[in-house]
Design an enzyme around this catalytic site. Structure first.
Site, PDB file in Angstrom:
ATOM      1  N   ASP A   7       0.874  -1.175   0.000  1.00  0.00           N
ATOM      2  CA  ASP A   7       0.000   0.000   0.000  1.00  0.00           C
ATOM      3  C   ASP A   7       0.912   1.225   0.000  1.00  0.00           C
ATOM      4  O   ASP A   7       2.143   1.104  -0.182  1.00  0.00           O
ATOM      5  CB  ASP A   7      -0.985  -0.037   1.177  1.00  0.00           C
ATOM      6  CG  ASP A   7      -0.322   0.217   2.528  1.00  0.00           C
ATOM      7  OD1 ASP A   7       0.924   0.272   2.606  1.00  0.00           O
ATOM      8  OD2 ASP A   7      -1.062   0.354   3.533  1.00  0.00           O
ATOM      9  N   HIS A   8       0.332   2.406   0.225  1.00  0.00           N
ATOM     10  CA  HIS A   8       1.137   3.639   0.222  1.00  0.00           C
ATOM     11  C   HIS A   8       2.196   3.613   1.328  1.00  0.00           C
ATOM     12  O   HIS A   8       3.309   4.111   1.146  1.00  0.00           O
ATOM     13  CB  HIS A   8       0.231   4.860   0.386  1.00  0.00           C
ATOM     14  CG  HIS A   8      -0.656   4.797   1.592  1.00  0.00           C
ATOM     15  ND1 HIS A   8      -1.709   3.908   1.673  1.00  0.00           N
ATOM     16  CD2 HIS A   8      -0.626   5.461   2.781  1.00  0.00           C
ATOM     17  CE1 HIS A   8      -2.297   4.049   2.856  1.00  0.00           C
ATOM     18  NE2 HIS A   8      -1.655   4.978   3.540  1.00  0.00           N
ATOM     19  N   CYS A  64       3.190  -3.211   4.007  1.00  0.00           N
ATOM     20  CA  CYS A  64       2.348  -2.070   4.375  1.00  0.00           C
ATOM     21  C   CYS A  64       3.027  -1.390   5.560  1.00  0.00           C
ATOM     22  O   CYS A  64       4.197  -1.678   5.842  1.00  0.00           O
ATOM     23  CB  CYS A  64       0.894  -2.475   4.631  1.00  0.00           C
ATOM     24  SG  CYS A  64       0.576  -3.458   6.094  1.00  0.00           S
ATOM     25  N   GLY A  65       2.348  -0.500   6.242  1.00  0.00           N
ATOM     26  CA  GLY A  65       2.995   0.233   7.328  1.00  0.00           C
ATOM     27  C   GLY A  65       3.508  -0.699   8.412  1.00  0.00           C
ATOM     28  O   GLY A  65       4.672  -0.652   8.806  1.00  0.00           O
ATOM     29  N   THR A  66       2.633  -1.573   8.882  1.00  0.00           N
ATOM     30  CA  THR A  66       3.022  -2.543   9.918  1.00  0.00           C
ATOM     31  C   THR A  66       3.296  -3.923   9.346  1.00  0.00           C
ATOM     32  O   THR A  66       3.889  -4.763  10.040  1.00  0.00           O
ATOM     33  CB  THR A  66       1.880  -2.715  10.937  1.00  0.00           C
ATOM     34  OG1 THR A  66       0.719  -3.149  10.207  1.00  0.00           O
ATOM     35  CG2 THR A  66       1.584  -1.415  11.679  1.00  0.00           C
ATOM     36  N   GLY A  67       2.811  -4.195   8.162  1.00  0.00           N
ATOM     37  CA  GLY A  67       2.874  -5.538   7.580  1.00  0.00           C
ATOM     38  C   GLY A  67       1.698  -6.397   8.030  1.00  0.00           C
ATOM     39  O   GLY A  67       1.511  -7.504   7.529  1.00  0.00           O
ATOM     40  N   GLY A  69      -1.884  -5.588   8.220  1.00  0.00           N
ATOM     41  CA  GLY A  69      -3.115  -5.567   7.413  1.00  0.00           C
ATOM     42  C   GLY A  69      -2.955  -6.337   6.114  1.00  0.00           C
ATOM     43  O   GLY A  69      -3.834  -7.121   5.718  1.00  0.00           O
ATOM     44  N   HIS A  97       9.948 -24.332   8.466  1.00  0.00           N
ATOM     45  CA  HIS A  97       8.883 -25.061   9.168  1.00  0.00           C
ATOM     46  C   HIS A  97       7.471 -24.815   8.627  1.00  0.00           C
ATOM     47  O   HIS A  97       6.632 -25.710   8.711  1.00  0.00           O
ATOM     48  CB  HIS A  97       8.915 -24.698  10.666  1.00  0.00           C
ATOM     49  CG  HIS A  97      10.089 -25.293  11.380  1.00  0.00           C
ATOM     50  ND1 HIS A  97      10.262 -25.193  12.738  1.00  0.00           N
ATOM     51  CD2 HIS A  97      11.154 -26.014  10.921  1.00  0.00           C
ATOM     52  CE1 HIS A  97      11.392 -25.813  13.099  1.00  0.00           C
ATOM     53  NE2 HIS A  97      11.953 -26.312  12.013  1.00  0.00           N
ATOM     54  N   ASN A  98       7.199 -23.629   8.133  1.00  0.00           N
ATOM     55  CA  ASN A  98       5.828 -23.326   7.670  1.00  0.00           C
ATOM     56  C   ASN A  98       5.712 -23.339   6.150  1.00  0.00           C
ATOM     57  O   ASN A  98       4.614 -23.173   5.622  1.00  0.00           O
ATOM     58  CB  ASN A  98       5.345 -21.953   8.163  1.00  0.00           C
ATOM     59  CG  ASN A  98       5.631 -21.679   9.620  1.00  0.00           C
ATOM     60  OD1 ASN A  98       6.227 -20.657   9.968  1.00  0.00           O
ATOM     61  ND2 ASN A  98       5.223 -22.592  10.502  1.00  0.00           N
ATOM     62  N   ARG A 108       7.076   0.719   8.379  1.00  0.00           N
ATOM     63  CA  ARG A 108       7.199   1.711   9.453  1.00  0.00           C
ATOM     64  C   ARG A 108       7.794   1.092  10.715  1.00  0.00           C
ATOM     65  O   ARG A 108       7.904   1.763  11.736  1.00  0.00           O
ATOM     66  CB  ARG A 108       5.827   2.324   9.756  1.00  0.00           C
ATOM     67  CG  ARG A 108       5.278   3.122   8.577  1.00  0.00           C
ATOM     68  CD  ARG A 108       3.872   3.620   8.848  1.00  0.00           C
ATOM     69  NE  ARG A 108       3.338   4.302   7.666  1.00  0.00           N
ATOM     70  CZ  ARG A 108       2.041   4.446   7.402  1.00  0.00           C
ATOM     71  NH1 ARG A 108       1.143   3.975   8.252  1.00  0.00           N
ATOM     72  NH2 ARG A 108       1.644   5.073   6.312  1.00  0.00           N
ATOM     73  N   ARG A 131       8.060 -33.823   9.200  1.00  0.00           N
ATOM     74  CA  ARG A 131       6.903 -33.610  10.082  1.00  0.00           C
ATOM     75  C   ARG A 131       6.240 -32.250   9.826  1.00  0.00           C
ATOM     76  O   ARG A 131       5.045 -32.070  10.079  1.00  0.00           O
ATOM     77  CB  ARG A 131       7.313 -33.731  11.550  1.00  0.00           C
ATOM     78  CG  ARG A 131       8.234 -32.641  12.053  1.00  0.00           C
ATOM     79  CD  ARG A 131       8.730 -32.934  13.462  1.00  0.00           C
ATOM     80  NE  ARG A 131       9.515 -31.849  14.024  1.00  0.00           N
ATOM     81  CZ  ARG A 131      10.792 -31.585  13.722  1.00  0.00           C
ATOM     82  NH1 ARG A 131      11.427 -32.327  12.829  1.00  0.00           N
ATOM     83  NH2 ARG A 131      11.435 -30.586  14.293  1.00  0.00           N
ATOM     84  N   HIS A 132       7.005 -31.333   9.278  1.00  0.00           N
ATOM     85  CA  HIS A 132       6.445 -30.003   9.021  1.00  0.00           C
ATOM     86  C   HIS A 132       5.448 -30.026   7.861  1.00  0.00           C
ATOM     87  O   HIS A 132       4.531 -29.218   7.819  1.00  0.00           O
ATOM     88  CB  HIS A 132       7.572 -29.000   8.765  1.00  0.00           C
ATOM     89  CG  HIS A 132       8.507 -28.901   9.927  1.00  0.00           C
ATOM     90  ND1 HIS A 132       8.119 -28.400  11.146  1.00  0.00           N
ATOM     91  CD2 HIS A 132       9.793 -29.311  10.075  1.00  0.00           C
ATOM     92  CE1 HIS A 132       9.129 -28.478  11.990  1.00  0.00           C
ATOM     93  NE2 HIS A 132      10.161 -29.033  11.375  1.00  0.00           N
ATOM     94  N   ARG A 135       2.063 -30.691   9.233  1.00  0.00           N
ATOM     95  CA  ARG A 135       1.499 -29.517   9.917  1.00  0.00           C
ATOM     96  C   ARG A 135       1.005 -28.469   8.912  1.00  0.00           C
ATOM     97  O   ARG A 135      -0.035 -27.844   9.121  1.00  0.00           O
ATOM     98  CB  ARG A 135       2.551 -28.919  10.857  1.00  0.00           C
ATOM     99  CG  ARG A 135       2.851 -29.882  12.004  1.00  0.00           C
ATOM    100  CD  ARG A 135       4.076 -29.519  12.793  1.00  0.00           C
ATOM    101  NE  ARG A 135       4.363 -30.562  13.769  1.00  0.00           N
ATOM    102  CZ  ARG A 135       5.516 -30.679  14.417  1.00  0.00           C
ATOM    103  NH1 ARG A 135       6.501 -29.823  14.198  1.00  0.00           N
ATOM    104  NH2 ARG A 135       5.691 -31.648  15.282  1.00  0.00           N
TER     105      ARG A 135
END
Ligand code: RB5
Length: 146
Positions: A7-8, A64-67, A69, A97-98, A108, A131-132, A135
């Site tokens: 985003d911006h 994004c600003g915080t990552g 949203g 793992h994921n 930010r 095993r991952h 999951r």
């Protein structure tokens, strides 16, 4: 091919990341936003997430600003495992793992020097499997129960 979107609030960091990918000879597709005008992060998060979910891109980077949203938005798309990372350890282990297929960054929150190291770690680390894998499959079984 790497999908990238912001985003911006993430626009400037996205420009730096794209330059960094270019310097490493890595191909990417920019799903917007294309200006610093205020905009809505779910629109761009979804566009990049669909490109990854459809197989058009192998991995994705969201900013994004915080990552937060943009990662929440991307994770609503079936097949997406977007991980918000503010350090290299998390970036490494979310791949190991994921098998995270999208990295989210908070422009930010995380300085650009660290953000580029996080991007490299994320892109260079392979999934460990074993095993991952069970999951990760269980994560997507949740989608089937919705
Ligand atoms: C935009 O001001 C900001 O809310 C957005 O970039 C993000 O931080 C949302 O999670």
């Amino acid at each position: 091919m790497i999908a990238i979107a912001s985003d911006h609030g993430g626009f400037e960091l996205k420009q730096e990341i794209m330059k960094h990918l270019e310097s490493k000879g890595l191909e990417y597709k920019d799903y917007g936003t294309y200006t610093t005008d205020s905009c809505d992060y779910p629109i761009y998060g979804e566009k990049a997430a669909r490109a990854v979910a459809d197989g058009e891109c192998e991995k994705g980077i969201l900013i994004c600003g915080t990552g937060i949203g943009i990662s929440i938005s991307a994770n609503k798309v079936k097949g997406i495992r977007a991980a918000l990372c503010g350090d290299c350890y998390s970036a490494e282990y979310t791949r190991l793992h994921n098998d995270a297929n999208m990295l989210a960054l908070g422009a930010r929150v995380t300085a650009s020097g660290l953000a580029l190291k996080i991007v490299d770690t994320f892109l260079e680390t392979e999934f460990e499997g074993g095993r991952h894998a069970r999951r990760v499959a269980l994560i997507h079984e949740i989608e089937g129960r919705e």
